[in-house]
Design an enzyme around this catalytic site. Sequence first.
Site, short mmCIF file in Angstrom:
data_model
loop_
_atom_site.label_atom_id
_atom_site.label_comp_id
_atom_site.label_asym_id
_atom_site.label_seq_id
_atom_site.Cartn_x
_atom_site.Cartn_y
_atom_site.Cartn_z
N ALA A 90 0.80 -1.22 0.00
CA ALA A 90 0.00 0.00 0.00
C ALA A 90 0.83 1.27 0.00
O ALA A 90 0.29 2.36 0.16
CB ALA A 90 -0.92 0.00 1.22
N ASN A 91 2.14 1.15 -0.21
CA ASN A 91 2.98 2.34 -0.16
C ASN A 91 3.10 3.06 -1.50
O ASN A 91 3.59 4.19 -1.56
CB ASN A 91 4.38 1.98 0.34
CG ASN A 91 5.06 0.96 -0.54
OD1 ASN A 91 4.71 -0.21 -0.48
ND2 ASN A 91 6.01 1.38 -1.37
N SER B 4 -3.44 -10.21 -13.00
CA SER B 4 -3.04 -9.43 -14.17
C SER B 4 -3.48 -10.17 -15.42
O SER B 4 -3.60 -11.41 -15.40
CB SER B 4 -1.51 -9.23 -14.20
OG SER B 4 -1.07 -8.80 -15.47
N TYR C 152 6.34 -14.16 -14.22
CA TYR C 152 5.29 -13.25 -13.73
C TYR C 152 3.92 -13.78 -14.13
O TYR C 152 2.99 -13.79 -13.30
CB TYR C 152 5.52 -11.85 -14.32
CG TYR C 152 4.49 -10.84 -13.87
CD1 TYR C 152 4.48 -10.38 -12.56
CD2 TYR C 152 3.55 -10.32 -14.76
CE1 TYR C 152 3.55 -9.44 -12.15
CE2 TYR C 152 2.61 -9.39 -14.36
CZ TYR C 152 2.62 -8.95 -13.05
OH TYR C 152 1.68 -8.01 -12.64
N GLY D 175 -1.81 -0.02 -4.92
CA GLY D 175 -2.05 -0.29 -3.51
C GLY D 175 -2.27 0.99 -2.72
O GLY D 175 -3.17 1.06 -1.87
#
Length: 304
Positions: A24-25, A152, A178, A29
Amino acid sequence: MTSKKWTASDIPDQSGRVAVVTGANSGNGLETARALAGRGALVVLAVRDLDRGRAAVDAIRADHPGSDLVLQELDLASLDSVREAASAIGNRFERIDLLVNNAGVFHTPRRQTADGFEIRMGTNHLGHFAWTGLLLERMLPVAGSRVVTVSSDAHRYRSRIDFDRVGAAQDHSQAAAYGRSKLANLLFTYELQRRLLAAGASTVALAAHPGWSETEILRHFPGIRVIHLLIQPLRHSAAMGALSTLRAATDPTASGGQLYGPDGFMEMRGHPVLVTSSARSQEAALQRRLWHASEELTAVSFSV
């Protein structure tokens, strides 16, 4: 289904709810945490870098003075950190209304997690698998609680999983690694929802994908400045990318097992709508197989 475009103004009042958001930084997020805090939720920002986390808290409070925010250190690439953070949150909060599994890594220097897993599968899936399992007991008694895992559209491409080597590097392609981790996010979501439903739980599991949003996930990619210029017309802001997550997390009409993504060309950008994942992600046998492998690798078992 209404033709009206869903926006952050459609988020219902979140007062009294506890929301935990990983990563969340920054990026999606941060925008997810900002929007939830703005609607009254107590938001736990679970982040690896506490300095950047504190900057995120300051940024949210600048927009929403008096918002109720808690900073929690969490490194999803370390199961010890996952267990410590989950214990801290479980001890602090008797209930969790919303768990947003947002954090992720894409193009990063080739390395393993602290537990020897390939970094993308270890962080994006296995870390979140353990995190969810350890916190689920705080969610099951809460009516309307939700687990939202961010995947994604990359889950469609080169994402076949070798189940004999789930936690290991399977080739030299970072894009394929990924894609596998993002496929794993969906397999996990669908299997979790099946188990929650079978247990008669009121908690539900959903997924979202942000499209091509302006985040830092490509910051280690070679030639990123040139790439940014080329793909900029196809992208939307992190705030727009977060809308898919926010709709899955808060829309009263959303149901377990659903996937939300952008409504634009090839789901790259736009407002959030229900979208469909790949046929592979919907194979029940694969969902169960990944679940059992993840339990073995993380030594975390779910109560459902």
